[in-house]
Motif scaffolding. Structure first.
Motif, PDB file in Angstrom:
ATOM      1  N   ALA A  19       0.826  -1.208   0.000  1.00  0.00           N
ATOM      2  CA  ALA A  19       0.000   0.000   0.000  1.00  0.00           C
ATOM      3  C   ALA A  19       0.863   1.261   0.000  1.00  0.00           C
ATOM      4  O   ALA A  19       0.543   2.247  -0.685  1.00  0.00           O
ATOM      5  N   THR A  20       1.969   1.241   0.747  1.00  0.00           N
ATOM      6  CA  THR A  20       2.853   2.406   0.790  1.00  0.00           C
ATOM      7  C   THR A  20       3.527   2.617  -0.561  1.00  0.00           C
ATOM      8  O   THR A  20       3.647   3.751  -1.043  1.00  0.00           O
ATOM      9  N   VAL A  21       3.963   1.537  -1.192  1.00  0.00           N
ATOM     10  CA  VAL A  21       4.578   1.640  -2.516  1.00  0.00           C
ATOM     11  C   VAL A  21       3.588   2.243  -3.510  1.00  0.00           C
ATOM     12  O   VAL A  21       3.932   3.130  -4.297  1.00  0.00           O
ATOM     13  N   LEU A  22       2.342   1.791  -3.459  1.00  0.00           N
ATOM     14  CA  LEU A  22       1.326   2.296  -4.380  1.00  0.00           C
ATOM     15  C   LEU A  22       1.068   3.787  -4.157  1.00  0.00           C
ATOM     16  O   LEU A  22       0.868   4.545  -5.115  1.00  0.00           O
ATOM     17  N   ARG A  23       1.070   4.198  -2.909  1.00  0.00           N
ATOM     18  CA  ARG A  23       0.881   5.632  -2.609  1.00  0.00           C
ATOM     19  C   ARG A  23       1.995   6.449  -3.249  1.00  0.00           C
ATOM     20  O   ARG A  23       1.754   7.515  -3.828  1.00  0.00           O
ATOM     21  N   VAL A  24       3.212   5.974  -3.129  1.00  0.00           N
ATOM     22  CA  VAL A  24       4.352   6.706  -3.696  1.00  0.00           C
ATOM     23  C   VAL A  24       4.224   6.780  -5.221  1.00  0.00           C
ATOM     24  O   VAL A  24       4.414   7.839  -5.820  1.00  0.00           O
ATOM     25  N   LEU A  25       3.887   5.675  -5.854  1.00  0.00           N
ATOM     26  CA  LEU A  25       3.749   5.674  -7.309  1.00  0.00           C
ATOM     27  C   LEU A  25       2.610   6.586  -7.758  1.00  0.00           C
ATOM     28  O   LEU A  25       2.715   7.262  -8.793  1.00  0.00           O
ATOM     29  N   TYR A  26       1.537   6.635  -6.983  1.00  0.00           N
ATOM     30  CA  TYR A  26       0.421   7.520  -7.336  1.00  0.00           C
ATOM     31  C   TYR A  26       0.825   8.983  -7.186  1.00  0.00           C
ATOM     32  O   TYR A  26       0.412   9.839  -7.977  1.00  0.00           O
ATOM     33  N   LEU A  27       1.641   9.286  -6.184  1.00  0.00           N
ATOM     34  CA  LEU A  27       2.163  10.639  -6.039  1.00  0.00           C
ATOM     35  C   LEU A  27       3.002  11.024  -7.254  1.00  0.00           C
ATOM     36  O   LEU A  27       2.914  12.150  -7.759  1.00  0.00           O
ATOM     37  N   VAL A  28       3.831  10.093  -7.726  1.00  0.00           N
ATOM     38  CA  VAL A  28       4.633  10.351  -8.925  1.00  0.00           C
ATOM     39  C   VAL A  28       3.711  10.643 -10.107  1.00  0.00           C
ATOM     40  O   VAL A  28       3.902  11.617 -10.842  1.00  0.00           O
ATOM     41  N   PHE A  29       2.700   9.808 -10.292  1.00  0.00           N
ATOM     42  CA  PHE A  29       1.781   9.969 -11.417  1.00  0.00           C
ATOM     43  C   PHE A  29       1.085  11.329 -11.386  1.00  0.00           C
ATOM     44  O   PHE A  29       0.946  12.000 -12.417  1.00  0.00           O
ATOM     45  N   ASN A  30       0.660  11.747 -10.224  1.00  0.00           N
ATOM     46  CA  ASN A  30      -0.104  12.989 -10.111  1.00  0.00           C
ATOM     47  C   ASN A  30       0.742  14.232 -10.335  1.00  0.00           C
ATOM     48  O   ASN A  30       0.197  15.332 -10.505  1.00  0.00           O
ATOM     49  N   GLU A  31       2.063  14.081 -10.344  1.00  0.00           N
ATOM     50  CA  GLU A  31       2.908  15.233 -10.631  1.00  0.00           C
ATOM     51  C   GLU A  31       2.871  15.605 -12.114  1.00  0.00           C
ATOM     52  O   GLU A  31       3.280  16.698 -12.490  1.00  0.00           O
ATOM     53  N   GLY A  32       2.357  14.681 -12.952  1.00  0.00           N
ATOM     54  CA  GLY A  32       2.241  14.995 -14.375  1.00  0.00           C
ATOM     55  C   GLY A  32       3.585  15.013 -15.055  1.00  0.00           C
ATOM     56  O   GLY A  32       4.319  14.049 -15.014  1.00  0.00           O
ATOM     57  N   TYR A  33       3.932  16.140 -15.683  1.00  0.00           N
ATOM     58  CA  TYR A  33       5.196  16.193 -16.413  1.00  0.00           C
ATOM     59  C   TYR A  33       5.706  17.628 -16.489  1.00  0.00           C
ATOM     60  O   TYR A  33       4.945  18.586 -16.512  1.00  0.00           O
ATOM     61  N   SER A  34       6.998  17.748 -16.487  1.00  0.00           N
ATOM     62  CA  SER A  34       7.687  19.016 -16.709  1.00  0.00           C
ATOM     63  C   SER A  34       9.143  18.669 -16.964  1.00  0.00           C
ATOM     64  O   SER A  34       9.579  17.541 -16.772  1.00  0.00           O
ATOM     65  N   GLY A  35       9.917  19.646 -17.404  1.00  0.00           N
ATOM     66  CA  GLY A  35      11.297  19.352 -17.740  1.00  0.00           C
ATOM     67  C   GLY A  35      11.357  18.337 -18.870  1.00  0.00           C
ATOM     68  O   GLY A  35      10.509  18.317 -19.755  1.00  0.00           O
TER      69      GLY A  35
END
Length: 380
Positions: free
Chosen positions: A161-177
């Motif tokens: 569950a903690t790993v999934l939370r981290v991956l979802y946080l990454v996803f929600n950052e979208g894209y830049s750079g």
């Protein structure tokens, strides 16, 4: 050189070094050095066994650093154990690296940064660009995270569950750079799904694919936000939608419902509707009821109020909103939308302006400001 292939080998190589006795921080530095060496050497002389090559070079980089370290006695014991070069081991400890990078002792921002570095194989510069912070700031964040987990052993099961939370946080950052974090999160979640048999991992992957499928339609040519109801559905990625729905159906069939599966079910219902008017809002409310039961989250209850407003009318939506804290993110925006649909334009205009003031990003602020200005013009 296939950069994605190179980065996909990173967690497995890191895990081998840690299993041999290297502490996490030193092992991660050695792996990064090996990746740099690969970028230099592979185009002219590609190895037959890329992972084995990286393990050999990373281990030697680690030993070079170890020999000059002040803790010489312990380091010399490790040096004496250096294995002979050979094929890469068949065992894949990638999952353990995911768990380590999502360790509960890390803050969410540190866990995300460490995951992108150690599992994703991104450079500190790339991660800093993606988060729009100075490279030195990101380097400090990653260094602190590595020190925090350096003493953690690979001898206890991690928390999916903690790993999934981290991956979802990454996803929600979208894209830049020059790094698309949404695409990177999907790539990493695919790898996690291949390593662990868990319906919530499939649920998260389905959710990411279904959200990502609408990406091209979310913004107008001038960069302004396009609400879901106004999006050109012909621009949605039907292949990603089909894959996401198939993955979700397989996960739901296992009858172990979790938060990400329920969220993906909501996204699938939106994706399945040919037009906004044909959206099955009644079923969406039912899935939000499941999400409230699973999480008790005020944010879920806020989203449920929108769905109730669509299924049963704006007054019902406002009633569902009434017992929620007005300080919740997006509360004013949701209230404004429901008041506008109920015909109370003056209240809606005021709430849109309030929501614009509280918006966390420029695109959302501009969207809400335009809504407030439009209603202001109507009232005038």
């Amino acid at each position: 050189m296939d950069e994605a292939r190179l980065r996909s080998l990173t967690p497995g190589v890191l895990a081998v070094l840690v299993r041999r006795g290297a502490d996490f921080a030193a092992a991660e530095d050695a792996v990064q050095d090996a990746l740099v060496e690969a970028v230099r050497a592979w185009p002219a002389d590609p190895p037959r066994d890329p992972k084995g090559w990286l393990i050999t070079v990373a281990w030697r980089k680690f030993l070079d650093a170890a020999r000059s370290d002040t803790a010489r006695r312990r380091r010399e014991e490790i040096v004496d154990q250096e294995p002979a070069p050979g094929p890469a081991p068949a065992a894949d400890d990638t999952l353990q690296v995911y768990f380590l990078c999502a360790h509960p002792s890390l803050t969410p921002s540190s866990a995300v940064a460490l995951t992108l570095r150690a599992v994703g194989g991104l450079t500190t510069r790339q991660i800093a660009q993606a988060y729009l912070v100075p490279e030195a700031t990101m380097a400090q964040r990653i260094s602190r995270a590595k020190r925090t987990v350096s003493g953690v052993r690979f001898d206890k099961p991690g928390d999916v569950a903690t790993v999934l939370r981290v991956l979802y946080l990454v996803f929600n950052e979208g894209y830049s750079g020059d790094v698309d974090l949404a695409a990177e999160a999907i790539r990493l979640t695919r790898r996690l799904a291949a390593a662990v048999d868990h319906p919530e991992v499939s649920g998260l992957l389905a959710l990411m694919l279904l959200h990502h499928a609408r990406r091209a339609a979310r913004t107008a040519p001038d960069g302004s936000l396009v609400p879901l109801a106004e999006q050109d559905r012909g621009r949605w990625d039907t292949a990603s939608i089909a894959e996401g729905v198939e993955i979700l159906q397989s996960a739901l069939a296992r009858d172990r419902l979790g938060e990400f599966q329920a969220e993906a079910a909501v996204a699938a219902l939106h994706a399945d509707a040919p037009t906004a008017e044909e959206t099955d809002w009644v079923q969406i409310v039912e899935w939000y009821d499941e999400l409230v039961r699973l999480t008790g989250s005020p944010v879920v209850r806020l989203n449920r109020a929108v769905a109730v407003g669509e299924a049963d009318g704006p007054r019902a939506g406002l009633a569902a909103l009434a017992d929620l804290d007005t300080a919740l993110p997006r509360h004013a925006a949701v209230a404004a939308y429901l008041h506008e649909r109920a015909g109370d334009l003056a209240t809606a205009q005021r709430l849109y302006a309030e929501a614009a003031h509280k918006a966390s990003n420029l695109a959302e602020r501009d969207h809400l400001t335009r809504r407030a200005a439009r209603l202001n013009a109507q009232l005038a």
